[in-house]
Design an enzyme around this catalytic site. Structure first.
Site, PDB file in Angstrom:
ATOM      1  N   GLU A 123       3.410  -0.686   3.476  1.00 16.37           N
ATOM      2  CA  GLU A 123       2.593  -1.648   2.727  1.00 16.37           C
ATOM      3  C   GLU A 123       1.996  -2.722   3.631  1.00 16.37           C
ATOM      4  O   GLU A 123       1.772  -3.856   3.220  1.00 16.37           O
ATOM      5  CB  GLU A 123       3.385  -2.261   1.567  1.00 16.37           C
ATOM      6  CG  GLU A 123       3.828  -1.221   0.553  1.00 16.37           C
ATOM      7  CD  GLU A 123       4.406  -1.800  -0.729  1.00 16.37           C
ATOM      8  OE1 GLU A 123       4.667  -3.023  -0.775  1.00 16.37           O
ATOM      9  OE2 GLU A 123       4.589  -1.032  -1.692  1.00 16.37           O
ATOM     10  N   GLU A 223       7.285   5.514  -2.974  1.00 19.36           N
ATOM     11  CA  GLU A 223       8.272   4.689  -3.653  1.00 19.36           C
ATOM     12  C   GLU A 223       7.894   4.537  -5.110  1.00 19.36           C
ATOM     13  O   GLU A 223       6.717   4.353  -5.445  1.00 19.36           O
ATOM     14  CB  GLU A 223       8.336   3.269  -3.065  1.00 19.36           C
ATOM     15  CG  GLU A 223       8.982   3.113  -1.727  1.00 19.36           C
ATOM     16  CD  GLU A 223       9.004   1.651  -1.280  1.00 19.36           C
ATOM     17  OE1 GLU A 223       9.650   1.369  -0.270  1.00 19.36           O
ATOM     18  OE2 GLU A 223       8.370   0.798  -1.954  1.00 19.36           O
TER      19      GLU A 223
END
Length: 304
Positions: A123, A223
């Site tokens: 991220e 995720e």
């Protein structure tokens, strides 16, 4: 494989009717025991035994290969137990980038069949720490240092793939991890499954449109998950065991039923983690996202 918004809605309503080949299931796995001590090889072996017995999964992913000497402990354990590992490199700081890369290159040849892939960044585009071209340069550096059979890519939030932020890296990656958390979008009840599947649809559609098909880059849901502690809420998304179980079975399992590979965040609770504050100003408890407790007890059925 492609799916439409309409298909995402239908899948959320009735995942059992989907007949596509089931995707592969994996779990995110931390480097520390409940008390914060670094895991040893025997700890990872116990983790793998618990994960396989509970879910049938034989692949896990980590985030920073040098953290707690992860490669030295997890790779021999994985080889012994028949698991594969996605290792991570944290590129946001040059020191961590070099430490993680060196930890992987030191063992890459020995464990080239155990290391499934390497992700450069987690991220980092979402946080704005790199531009697409800057991250591409890091990925290219890593690829040049590793055996050809080890896939290299990155993990980032679904919206950074959907909005084109990640377009610059698409020519360099072998594998992509798309993170999609309906919980952190404040989606509660049945809407959580719909939001999750639709986020994945949007990201995957954009990637496939840019690269010219579904067979160019290996795509995983990197995720997703749901906290099991009561009171761990974010807008309409309510933490708790019942809601976590519902999301796992009707969201996560549904994506697998549709034929996509996915990692659940995470395998075990991590009570050592400090409290943080979420975007809504509330204390965000990040200790109870495990599908199992920190002592490896299953919270709900992990079979899909």
């Amino acid at each position: 494989m492609r799916f439409s918004t309409a298909a995402a809605v239908a899948l959320a309503a009735a995942p059992a009717v989907v007949s596509a080949a089931k995707g592969a299931m994996g779990f995110a796995l931390g480097t520390k025991e409940a008390n914060g001590d670094c895991k040893t090889q025997s700890d990872y072996e116990a983790d793998f035994d618990a994960i396989k017995e509970a879910s049938g999964a034989t692949i896990v992913r980590g985030y920073a290969a040098a953290d707690c000497n992860m490669t030295k402990a997890i790779l021999p354990a994985a080889e012994k137990k028949g698991f594969q590992v996605v290792l991570g490199i944290w590129p946001d700081v040059e020191e961590s980038f070099n430490n993680d890369l060196n930890a992987i290159t030191a063992v890459a040849e020995k464990y080239k069949d155990t290391i499934y892939a390497v992700t450069v960044g987690s991220e980092t585009l979402y946080r704005g720490n790199f531009t697409g071209p800057e991250l591409k340069a890091k990925i290219d550096t890593v690829k040049s240092k590793l055996p050809d059979n080890i896939k290299v890519g990155t993990a980032d939030s679904w919206n950074k793939f959907d909005d084109g932020t990640a377009d610059a890296i698409l020519s360099s990656v072998d594998i992509l991890m798309i993170n999609a958390f309906a919980f952190w979008q404040g989606a509660g009840g049945d809407n959580a499954t719909h939001v999750y599947l639709n986020d994945m649809f949007q990201a995957i559609s954009h990637i496939e449109d840019k690269v010219g098909g579904s067979d160019k880059i290996e795509i995983w849901n990197g995720e997703t998950g749901w906290p099991t502690a009561d009171g761990t809420d974010y807008a309409a998304a309510k933490g708790g065991l019942a809601n976590a179980k519902d999301f796992y079975q009707n969201g996560f399992c549904a994506l697998l039923d549709w034929g996509f590979n996915a990692f659940f965040f995470e395998a075990f609770d991590e009570p050592w983690k400090p409290a943080s504050v979420g975007d809504n100003g509330k204390v965000a408890d990040e200790t109870t996202w495990g599908a199992m407790t920190s002592d490896r007890k299953v919270k709900y059925s992990l079979k899909c």
